[in-house]
Design a protein around this motif. Structure first.
Motif, short mmCIF file in Angstrom:
data_model
loop_
_atom_site.label_atom_id
_atom_site.label_comp_id
_atom_site.label_asym_id
_atom_site.label_seq_id
_atom_site.Cartn_x
_atom_site.Cartn_y
_atom_site.Cartn_z
N HIS A 232 -10.58 14.24 27.46
CA HIS A 232 -9.90 15.49 27.12
C HIS A 232 -10.62 16.20 25.97
O HIS A 232 -10.73 17.44 25.98
CB HIS A 232 -8.44 15.20 26.75
N VAL A 233 -11.10 15.43 25.00
CA VAL A 233 -11.89 16.01 23.90
C VAL A 233 -13.13 16.71 24.46
O VAL A 233 -13.48 17.83 24.06
CB VAL A 233 -12.26 14.92 22.89
N LYS A 234 -13.81 16.04 25.39
CA LYS A 234 -15.00 16.63 26.00
C LYS A 234 -14.65 17.91 26.76
O LYS A 234 -15.39 18.91 26.69
CB LYS A 234 -15.64 15.61 26.94
N ILE A 263 -2.92 6.40 16.63
CA ILE A 263 -4.31 6.72 16.98
C ILE A 263 -5.21 6.58 15.76
O ILE A 263 -6.31 6.00 15.83
CB ILE A 263 -4.39 8.14 17.57
N HIS A 264 -4.77 7.09 14.62
CA HIS A 264 -5.57 6.99 13.41
C HIS A 264 -5.66 5.56 12.90
O HIS A 264 -6.65 5.19 12.24
CB HIS A 264 -4.99 7.89 12.31
N ILE A 271 -11.33 8.92 16.83
CA ILE A 271 -11.23 10.02 15.85
C ILE A 271 -12.63 10.47 15.43
O ILE A 271 -12.92 11.69 15.37
CB ILE A 271 -10.42 9.57 14.62
N GLN A 272 -13.52 9.52 15.16
CA GLN A 272 -14.87 9.87 14.73
C GLN A 272 -15.63 10.61 15.84
O GLN A 272 -16.32 11.60 15.58
CB GLN A 272 -15.63 8.59 14.32
N ARG A 278 -16.47 18.23 17.27
CA ARG A 278 -15.84 19.36 16.59
C ARG A 278 -14.42 19.61 17.10
O ARG A 278 -13.98 20.75 17.27
CB ARG A 278 -16.69 20.62 16.73
N ILE A 279 -13.72 18.49 17.35
CA ILE A 279 -12.30 18.55 17.73
C ILE A 279 -11.52 17.73 16.71
O ILE A 279 -11.86 16.57 16.44
CB ILE A 279 -12.06 17.98 19.14
N ILE A 280 -10.48 18.32 16.14
CA ILE A 280 -9.65 17.60 15.17
C ILE A 280 -8.25 17.44 15.76
O ILE A 280 -7.74 18.33 16.46
CB ILE A 280 -9.58 18.33 13.82
N PHE A 281 -7.64 16.26 15.49
CA PHE A 281 -6.28 16.00 15.93
C PHE A 281 -5.30 16.55 14.88
O PHE A 281 -5.55 16.46 13.67
CB PHE A 281 -6.03 14.50 16.12
#
Length: 378
Positions: A232-234, A263-264, A271-272, A278-281
């Motif tokens: 999903h990030v991709k 998750i964290h 997360i890294q 360049r996606i932040i939760f």
């Protein structure tokens, strides 16, 4: 039969049958006489003994009657004393029992009152729990359906954005130049770029991880979670990060604080990798903090945009103040002239007052002299 024939000879005596019969009769008669005498003697002895026993029994009965009478009197006295003692004791017990029952009734009443209040509180809490249970069931139904879950995340994100930003600062599900429609675009101050917010966080793998039992299922669910989230990030990075149109960083909204924390805590590598893409939760609290920060930026921008207008308005305000000062000076001059006229009016009023007082006192001579002086002076 011959009765005189000798049957027995004893020494010199011979006894015939007749003699034996007579001897037998005599013996029987003597025996009967002795038996009768013995029986009579026995009866007399028995009568004597019976009389003695009767007398003794009568004496004993008399003693027993006296003892019984004495025992009866003692028993009656003891019974009366026992009755009085029992009555007093029963009265004391009744009083104590009455007091105890009264106190117990009051305590029971207070306890029942307190119990009713607690039952009312419990009933209210039960109703709240029932409502909460219904809400949780509905939330579970929402989270179990992908489209409903997406609408739930979209709704929470839209609520946070609407509460913190002006209407012209955001848009929901707009169309980008590539034809795709992100969940939210936020216009950045002093820039043509827009910040993308995506609200479709993949919760299926996370729910599978929560339901996993055993190490094998846990590892399989963790691998699925990593795969789904990174995919999903991709997708966000490839679809929504458009050079010159959107900001180089996008926000992936996580609609649950617990999911965000897990998750964290357990998937730092995800997360890294998302940061490198360049996606932040952002959890609801993090998104709210981001929106509040942008709200301050928008406010500062509006202040800068209005700075020129404020300067012009201040210049006009200073001109108005100058004109107001001149008009105040003119008004002071008019007030000075008016004060002089008022002083003259006061002098004339004092003269009229003095004349009235003299007329009232009939001092006509002085008035005539004063009139003559004024005439000559005139």
């Amino acid at each position: 039969m011959q009765f005189d024939k000798t049957l027995i000879t004893l020494g010199h005596y011979s006894f015939s049958l007749f003699d034996l019969l007579i001897a037998s009769g005599v013996a029987i008669a003597a025996f009967l006489l002795i038996a009768a005498l013995f029986a009579r003697q026995t009866r007399r002895a028995r009568q004597t003994e019976a009389m003695r026993r009767a007398v003794e029994m009568e004496y004993r009965l008399a003693e027993l009657s006296g003892s019984v009478r004495h025992f009866t009197e003692q028993s009656q006295g003891a019974q009366a004393f026992l009755a009085r003692a029992i009555d007093e004791r029963l009265e004391q017990v009744s009083q104590r029992l009455g007091l105890g029952l009264s106190e117990q009734s009051e305590r029971t009443s207070r306890t029942l009152s307190s119990l009713n209040e607690r039952l009312a509180v419990i009933d209210s809490a039960q109703k709240n729990l029932t409502e909460l249970s219904g809400e949780m069931v509905r939330l579970k139904d929402i989270l179990s359906n992908k489209q409903s879950r997406g609408a739930y995340g979209q709704g929470r994100m839209e609520s946070i954005v609407k509460d913190g930003l002006p209407n012209n600062a955001y848009s929901f599900q707009p169309t980008l130049s590539n034809g795709l429609r992100p969940d939210c675009l936020i216009r950045l101050p002093d820039s043509a770029l827009k910040l993308v917010i995506d609200a479709k966080f993949p919760l299926e793998a996370f729910n599978a991880l929560k339901l996993a039992r055993g190490d094998i299922e846990q590892r399989s669910a963790e691998a699925r979670l990593r795969s789904d989230v990174l995919k999903h990030v991709k997708d966000i990075s490839e679809k929504y990060l458009i050079s010159g149109e959107t900001h180089e960083t996008a926000v992936l909204f996580v609609p649950s604080e617990s999911v965000y924390a897990d998750i964290h805590e357990r998937f730092e590598d995800v997360i890294q990798k998302a940061h490198r893409a360049r996606i932040i939760f952002a959890s609801p609290n993090v998104l709210m903090l981001l929106i509040q920060t942008m709200q301050a930026v928008f406010k500062d921008q509006r202040m800068r945009e209005q700075a020129g207008l404020i300067k012009v308005e201040v210049s006009r305000l200073l001109e108005d103040v100058g004109r107001l000062k001149e008009r105040i000076g003119d008004l002071q001059k008019h007030f000075g002239a008016a004060n002089s006229d008022l002083d003259k009016l006061n002098i004339s009023a004092e003269k009229v007052t003095r004349r009235g007082l003299r007329i009232e006192s009939l001092d006509l001579t002085e008035i005539a002299a004063e009139a003559e002086v004024q005439r000559l002076a005139g």
